[in-house]
Structures are given as structure tokens and as C-alpha cells.
Write a protein that holds these residues in place. Structure first.
Motif, PDB file in Angstrom:
ATOM      1  N   HIS A 612       1.363  -4.615   5.065  1.00  0.00           N
ATOM      2  CA  HIS A 612       2.002  -4.128   3.853  1.00  0.00           C
ATOM      3  C   HIS A 612       1.017  -4.210   2.680  1.00  0.00           C
ATOM      4  N   PHE A 613       1.364  -3.521   1.593  1.00  0.00           N
ATOM      5  CA  PHE A 613       0.445  -3.474   0.462  1.00  0.00           C
ATOM      6  C   PHE A 613       1.213  -3.277  -0.828  1.00  0.00           C
ATOM      7  N   LEU A 614       0.498  -3.458  -1.934  1.00  0.00           N
ATOM      8  CA  LEU A 614       0.999  -3.166  -3.266  1.00  0.00           C
ATOM      9  C   LEU A 614      -0.177  -2.673  -4.094  1.00  0.00           C
ATOM     10  N   ALA A 615      -0.032  -1.504  -4.733  1.00  0.00           N
ATOM     11  CA  ALA A 615      -1.072  -0.953  -5.605  1.00  0.00           C
ATOM     12  C   ALA A 615      -0.550  -0.924  -7.035  1.00  0.00           C
ATOM     13  N   GLU A 663      -5.586  -2.905  -5.652  1.00  0.00           N
ATOM     14  CA  GLU A 663      -5.095  -2.553  -4.325  1.00  0.00           C
ATOM     15  C   GLU A 663      -4.993  -3.848  -3.531  1.00  0.00           C
ATOM     16  N   ILE A 664      -3.768  -4.322  -3.331  1.00  0.00           N
ATOM     17  CA  ILE A 664      -3.528  -5.669  -2.833  1.00  0.00           C
ATOM     18  C   ILE A 664      -2.912  -5.609  -1.444  1.00  0.00           C
ATOM     19  N   GLY A 665      -3.643  -6.108  -0.453  1.00  0.00           N
ATOM     20  CA  GLY A 665      -3.089  -6.232   0.881  1.00  0.00           C
ATOM     21  C   GLY A 665      -2.115  -7.393   0.943  1.00  0.00           C
ATOM     22  N   LEU A 666      -0.978  -7.178   1.611  1.00  0.00           N
ATOM     23  CA  LEU A 666       0.069  -8.202   1.688  1.00  0.00           C
ATOM     24  C   LEU A 666       0.269  -8.729   3.100  1.00  0.00           C
ATOM     25  N   LEU A 692       7.907  -3.243  -1.412  1.00  0.00           N
ATOM     26  CA  LEU A 692       6.713  -3.256  -0.585  1.00  0.00           C
ATOM     27  C   LEU A 692       6.133  -1.853  -0.484  1.00  0.00           C
ATOM     28  N   ASP A 693       4.861  -1.764  -0.161  1.00  0.00           N
ATOM     29  CA  ASP A 693       4.195  -0.494   0.154  1.00  0.00           C
ATOM     30  C   ASP A 693       4.400   0.547  -0.947  1.00  0.00           C
ATOM     31  N   ALA A 694       4.156   0.132  -2.182  1.00  0.00           N
ATOM     32  CA  ALA A 694       4.432   1.003  -3.325  1.00  0.00           C
ATOM     33  C   ALA A 694       3.213   1.077  -4.245  1.00  0.00           C
TER      34      ALA A 694
END
Length: 717
Positions: A612-615, A663-666, A692-694
Motif C-alpha cells: 500500500h502507499f500514500l502520496a 511518495e510513502i510506501g506503507l 490507503l492507496d491515494a
């Protein structure tokens, strides 16, 4: 007619060039004159006069046999640098044939010719028949040479040399590379000269990142240079800007079309007006919401490097040179590193430029560091002397960050000499605390550097590369020989103080990095390192290294697993999610310093491992517009329990070019429990309902998150 602008913007435009219906006058003639001066100078790196001078000396009747041999050897070496490979080989062959005995001099010539043959092999295969696998170590598949005669001759020369000097580690390495190029490793090598394949194995599994730059037309063919990835035209897609050390080489601008393809808009954007530049840094100096660019010039050239930098104001993907109007053109000093930051907390970006001062050796080469205070009207004022940050050393890197968490930005300078950590005491006053905090090393020649929170504890740690040593140190590491080797430093921040954790972190090894950067290649929320290697010598052929962060404990080599071990000279690096699939790709500017050592840039596409990620795009209101200096904490819940991932906006490598957005990997996070943002102004924001993933935009002081539409792009069609 000229478009009407705010008064100070109009002044900048007029100061840069005359206004006409066709736009600003081009800058090329100025840089062409600079290039001509450099080419006719005595610069060892860029002068074009050496070959003609050597040829002229050989025409003289009074040149004795010993001097003639010396001049011909120098000519062969210089021709190889200039890309005249076949003539270089011809001269070496003639000199070897003239030696009647197996003398030490003949042996040196045999080795030099073998290096020339190896470059010939690269030109005829990796350059002339370029495919994505070319020069990616270990050489296999498409990396094996189709035109095999040059590599075969190179291998023969290296083995002849090793027969007399079996312990010469650099030649042993080159022989192994040549055997791989032939697809005959290890059987083509005597057993005692083989470097075991186990020495190249990765320490952790990682999916392979294919180089898609050739397919996408992003493989600019250039010498050493920088890269800066940003959304320059404001359409939501990341674009690529890259430079070259070639004084006549233009900037190249690849605009992301948003459909899985890129357009080379170098001319339309006026990027191609700018010639030369070893590095690029970005920052929204005028606060209009887009990233402007600073082109850095003159590095390594001492007095010949008195070349002005270029401040390029970004007008929606068109780059206007405003250097003179902004007060940044004079005095011109040799540099390759700078950083933007709001050091005085007034809401606009100031600028620190570190220069290559040799005042200790030669008072005529006094190039102190410059600290430019942003005046808020589009101009800058150098306050370095009053601020106490002139440095007065040969500086190669600078990074900005709030190391002591007191709310203002400090900066670190890496030097050929003791390094400096300038602590911000407010009021644009600084003091060097590096000696008392023990962060002056590596001794001798420090290089690329950055602040980053590698262990996710909310305090910025510090990485400093060492630019010393050579191929013998690389082979010594591979063979686990006990050698006193140059090594980088990783300083762990323990709450405003530092401890050297280089050894337990697994970084006590040789790299020789020319460029470097950090990012999160596997999306697990821990920041990884990409070290890009080499020096100007054409025999300095060594793989770039990708190091995975193992939960903040140590770094694992994943170079060969991920396909990152490019043998060509590495410089600018950008970690960026170019295709909007939630993981970071890696764009890499490749090529050496010499005219005969150009190469194609690479884009290593992240195959995606499902994290998952967050930008986040931050918009300052009281703080600087792009949020440089903001601190972010993402609280997540995972199957193993809660964790916090920390990031600092604007903390970047001194030789990299990642975008300002975070750009943050979760990793395996199931839920984002809370998002905390600490702005440079002191504003604190907390958000509980975070998807998440946004892709999100956060405006300072606004209680709601804005979700951005960022369609996923297909780069594999």
C-alpha cells in the motif's frame, strides 16, 4: 505583445532577455562562448587542445626517442578519452610491436591497449547495439556482446598482464568483466583469477526492475549530468529534466503526456537553450506553485569553472533564464551542489550554493559557499559572510534538514576536508557543530550527502559518501580481503546528537559514488539507497549498488536481484512514481566525464510488489508554498501491530533529483490510523480519515484532505 505580469515578474523577464512576440532571446550564444573558452583551456577534463598539441610535438624533428614514446603514449590515452578508440588502439599496437623484450613498459602498454579494446567493445555493443540489458552486471542475456572480437582481445591483454602480475586486483576485475561480456565467465579465466559468482549474489529477494527508457524514448545519450523529476507543466503527471557535463550539450526535457508516453519538448520548453550543467536542483523560489530549476556548472574545473549557474523560472513547463535579474549570475564559481530551504522562516525559499574553494592551496581560487536570502521580490542577496557559513573548503555536497527538531532548517556540507554541520540559530545566523557532534568524516574526500530518517524514529539521520579509492578496493570487498578501505558514514540521530552506525548498518564497504539518492524501492516504508559509481577513468567500470533497508537495522545489497548494477558511470538519480501505480521507479542519468564515455540514461520500472502507499502534495500558506521542511508522520496498523512512518519534505540528496511530493510506501498496512503534519510555520495538522492507496493534497490550515485523480499509466505497451 508582451503578456502583462506582476511588476517583479516582468522585471525578471526583462532582465533575462528582451521581450518580443517570439519570446525571450535564446541563451545558447553565451554558453557557446563559455564552451569555446573551456575547450581551449588547460582543463584536463574538457580541453580539446591537448590532442593537437601532442600531434604537433610529434612533428618536431628534435623530439628524442624517449620523449617520443612518452608523447605517443599520452596521445593514445587522450584519443581514447575523446572517443577516437581505433586510432588509440593503433598507436598502442605500434608501440607494443616496437618493444623487443617483455619489459615492464611493454606490459603497461599491453594493459592500456586492453582497456582501449574493452571500451571498443562497449562502443560496438552497448552503444552501437543498445538494448535494455546492456552493461547491467552480471552481464548475461542481451548484455552479452554480439560483436565479440574487441572483448576477446581485451581479455587476452588482461590475462597477459596477470600472467606477470597475478595479484593486480584491478586487472583481475576487468578480466572477469571481459569474460562475462563474451558469455564465457568463468571458464575463460584461470581458476586463480576468477571472482566467484557468489560474491555478486543479492542478500535479499527483489523482483527485477527492467530498463524501459529505450522503449519510451527516455534514454538521452550524454555525459555525466543531473536529473530532476517534477510535474513542471502542472497537469498532474511527472516530467523529466536531465543535464550533461558537455559544455555544448543542451538540457533535455521529457514531458509526460499522461497516456503512457513522453514527448521530447526540449525546444518548445526552452530547456535546450541551456547548455552544460553537472547537476540540477528544484524549488519554487517565487511561490507561484510550480517548481523552478537551478542548473549548476563548473565543477572540477577550478579557475576554468568560473561559469555562471542558471536559475530557470518555470512558466507552466517553459523555462525562462532569470539568473541575472535574480542576482545569481555573479560572481561565477565552480560548483555541482546547492539546496533550497526557508532558512529565515519568512515563507519563501532561500538558497545555499556550495563551491569548490581551493583558497588554502591557491588564494586566486577563493570560492566560498554562498547563502542567498530570498528578498521576496524575485531577487536574492548573498548573506553567507554575515551568517558564518562561507565554509572556504572544496565542497562537493550539501543537504538541508532540521536535524535537532527545533523548527528551523539546518544544513550539512560535505567537503574535501572536514565536513560542516551548520546549525541554524535564527536570524540567519549559523554555527558549525560538526566537530562537537562528531560528523566531520569521511576524512579526505566526502561526496554525496543527505538527511533522511532511515530508522523511522522521527529524527533525521545523516548519510555521507566517501569519494576515495579505486577498483582494487571493490575487488578487495568482493574477495573479502582485509584492506584499509575508504568508507561512507551513516550517522544515526539519537535526539539531536549522532552516533556512527556505519559498521552495524552494513555500509562498511567500498562504493566510490559519483551520484546517489534514496527512496523506497520495495514500498515497505523503509528508505533504501542507490549508490551510483565510478570516476572519470575509462577503466573504472564497476556496478552501481542498490541497498535495501531492512527495517532500520541494516542495509542489504539487492543490486543483482533488482537489475540495478549498471556498469556505466552513474550520476543523477531520481526515485519517482512516474506511472502512478503506487511504487517508486528509478530514473538514472548515465555517462562519464570524457567525450568518449557517453551513455544512455535508464528508467528502471518498478514491477510492483503489492504494498500500500500514500502520496502527498503539500501546499503551504503561512509556510513556504511547497512545504519544504514539513515533517510527516503516518500512523498505520499492520498484521504485526501499529507502526509509524516518518518523512521530511525537501530532504533530498545532493546529487539526486526526486520530486518534492512525498511518495510513502506503507508495506502491509491495513489502515491509516492517523496522518500528522508539522509545518515549518509551527502549524500542526492531524487527519483521522485517510484512505490507503491515494494521491492527496494537503493545504496548510485547511481541515480537509483533497483527493487527486492520478490515472495509472502503462509504460510496457
Amino acid at each position: 505583445m508582451c503578456t502583462r505580469r506582476a511588476p517583479w515578474v516582468l522585471i525578471l523577464a526583462l532582465g533575462a532577455s528582451s521581450c518580443s512576440d517570439d519570446g525571450p532571446e535564446p541563451q545558447r550564444p553565451e554558453f557557446e562562448r563559455i564552451a569555446e573558452r573551456i575547450f581551449s583551456s588547460e582543463s584536463d577534463l574538457l580541453s580539446r587542445s591537448v590532442v593537437s598539441e601532442l600531434r604537433a610535438e610529434l612533428e618536431r624533428a628534435d623530439v628524442g626517442p624517449a620523449r617520443r614514446l612518452e608523447v605517443e603514449s599520452a596521445l593514445a590515452e587522450r584519443l581514447l578519452r575523446e572517443g577516437e578508440v581505433e586510432e588509440s588502439i593503433e598507436i598502442y599496437s605500434r608501440l607494443i610491436a616496437a618493444e623487443r623484450t617483455q619489459s615492464p613498459r611493454r606490459l603497461r602498454l599491453v594493459r592500456a591497449r586492453a582497456v582501449a579494446y574493452l571500451r571498443d567493445a562497449e562502443v560496438k555493443n552497448c552503444v552501437g547495439r543498445h538494448v535494455a540489458e546492456c552493461c547491467v552486471f552480471p552481464l548475461e542475456g542481451g548484455g552479452v556482446h554480439v560483436v565479440d572480437d574487441p572483448a576477446r582481445r581485451a581479455l587476452a591483454g588482461f590475462l597477459e598482464y596477470l600472467a606477470d602480475k597475478p595479484g593486480h586486483l584491478p586487472t583481475r576485475w576487468l578480466a572477469n568483466v571481459a569474460a562475462m561480456a563474451l558469455g564465457e565467465y568463468p571458464e575463460a579465466l584461470p581458476e586463480e583469477q576468477r571472482i566467484p559468482s557468489a560474491a555478486f549474489e543479492s542478500e535479499h529477494e527483489l523482483a527485477r526492475f527492467p530498463d524501459v527508457a529505450p522503449a519510451l524514448g527516455l534514454d538521452a545519450f550524454n555525459r555525466a549530468g543531473g536529473v530532476a523529476v517534477e510535474d513542471y507543466d502542472g497537469d498532474g503527471f511527472l516530467d523529466i529534466l536531465t543535464s550533461t557535463y558537455d559544455p555544448l550539450g543542451p538540457l533535455v526535457y521529457y514531458r509526460n503526456r499522461g497516456d503512457g508516453t513522453f514527448a521530447n519538448d526540449s525546444d518548445r520548453s526552452r530547456a535546450s537553450d541551456q547548455l552544460g550543467g553537472l547537476d540540477l536542483v528544484t524549488g519554487d523560489y517565487d511561490g507561484d506553485g510550480d517548481q523552478d530549476v537551478l542548473v549548476l556548472r563548473g565543477a572540477w574545473l577550478t579557475t576554468d569553472g568560473e561559469i555562471r549557474n542558471s536559475l530557470l523560472r518555470n512558466d507552466g513547463g517553459v523555462f525562462i533564464d532569470v539568473t541575472r535579474a535574480a542576482g545569481l549570475a555573479e560572481p561565477a564559481r565552480p560548483t555541482q551542489s546547492a539546496a533550497f530551504g526557508d532558512f529565515d522562516g519568512d515563507g519563501d525559499l532561500d538558497l545555499v550554493v556550495v563551491n569548490e574553494s581551493l583558497v588554502a592551496e591557491d588564494p586566486r581560487q577563493d570560492y566560498p559557499t554562498q547563502l542567498f536570502e530570498n528578498q521576496g521580490d524575485g531577487t536574492f542577496r548573498d548573506v553567507a559572510h554575515d551568517a558564518g557559513v562561507t565554509n572556504d573548503l572544496y565542497a562537493k555536497g550539501v543537504t538541508v534538514g532540521d536535524y535537532d527538531n527545533d523548527g528551523d532548517l539546518d544544513f550539512y556540507v560535505s567537503n574535501f576536508g572536514p565536513n560542516r554541520l551548520y546549525e541554524n540559530d535564527g536570524g540567519l545566523r549559523f554555527r558549525d557543530v560538526a566537530p562537537e557532534l562528531g560528523v566531520e568524516e569521511p576524512a579526505g574526500r566526502s561526496f554525496a550527502t543527505w538527511f533522511f530518517d532511515y530508522d523511522n524514529d522521527g529524527w533525521l539521520d545523516l548519510f555521507v559518501a566517501s569519494y576515495s579509492g579505486g577498483t582494487a578496493d571493490l575487488v578487495g570487498d568482493l574477495l573479502q580481503l582485509k584492506r584499509e578501505r575508504p568508507r561512507p558514514r551513516l550517522y544515526r540521530n539519537t535526539g539531536g546528537k549522532f552516533e556512527d552506525v556505519t559498521v552495524p548498518a552494513g555500509l562498511d564497504r567500498f562504493f566510490l559514488p559519483m551520484g546517489a539518492n534514496f527512496g523506497d524501492v520495495d514500498g515497505d516504508g523503509w528508505l533504501d539507497l542507490y549508490i551510483t559509481t565510478g570516476d572519470p577513468s575509462l577503466e573504472s567500470i564497476m556496478p552501481n549498488a542498490m541497498l535495501r533497508n531492512d527495517t532500520g537495522r541494516r542495509f542489504q545489497d539487492v543490486t543483482t536481484a533488482g537489475g540495478f548494477g549498471h556498469l556505466q558511470k552513474g550520476h543523477g538519480v531520481a526515485f519517482a512514481d512516474l506511472d502512478h501505480d503506487g511504487d517508486q521507479d528509478v530514473y538514472h542519468q548515465l555517462g562519464g566525464f570524457y567525450a568518449g564515455d557517453r551513455f544512455y540514461n535508464a528508467l528502471f520500472l518498478n514491477p510492483g510488489t503489492g504494498p500500500h502507499f500514500l502520496a502527498l502534495e503539500l501546499v503551504g500558506t503561512k509556510s513556504e508554498r511547497s512545504g519544504v521542511g514539513a515533517r510527516v508522520a503516518v500512523h498505520v496498523r499492520t498484521p504485526a501491530g501499529p507502526r509509524v512512518i516518518h518523512r521530511a519534505l525537501g530532504s533530498v540528496s545532493s546529487f539526486g533529483g526526486s520530486p518534492q511530493r512525498l511518495e510513502i510506501g506503507l508495506g502491509d498496512a491495513r489502515v491509516i490510523g492517523r496522518l500528522e503534519i508539522a509545518w515549518p510555520s509551527g502549524e500542526q495538522q492531524v487527519f483521522d480519515d485517510v484512505p490507503l492507496d491515494a494521491f492527496l493534497r494537503v493545504v496548510e490550515g485547511t481541515p480537509r484532505l483533497e483527493r487527486l485523480v492520478r490515472p495509472r499509466l502503462d509504460f510496457t505497451r
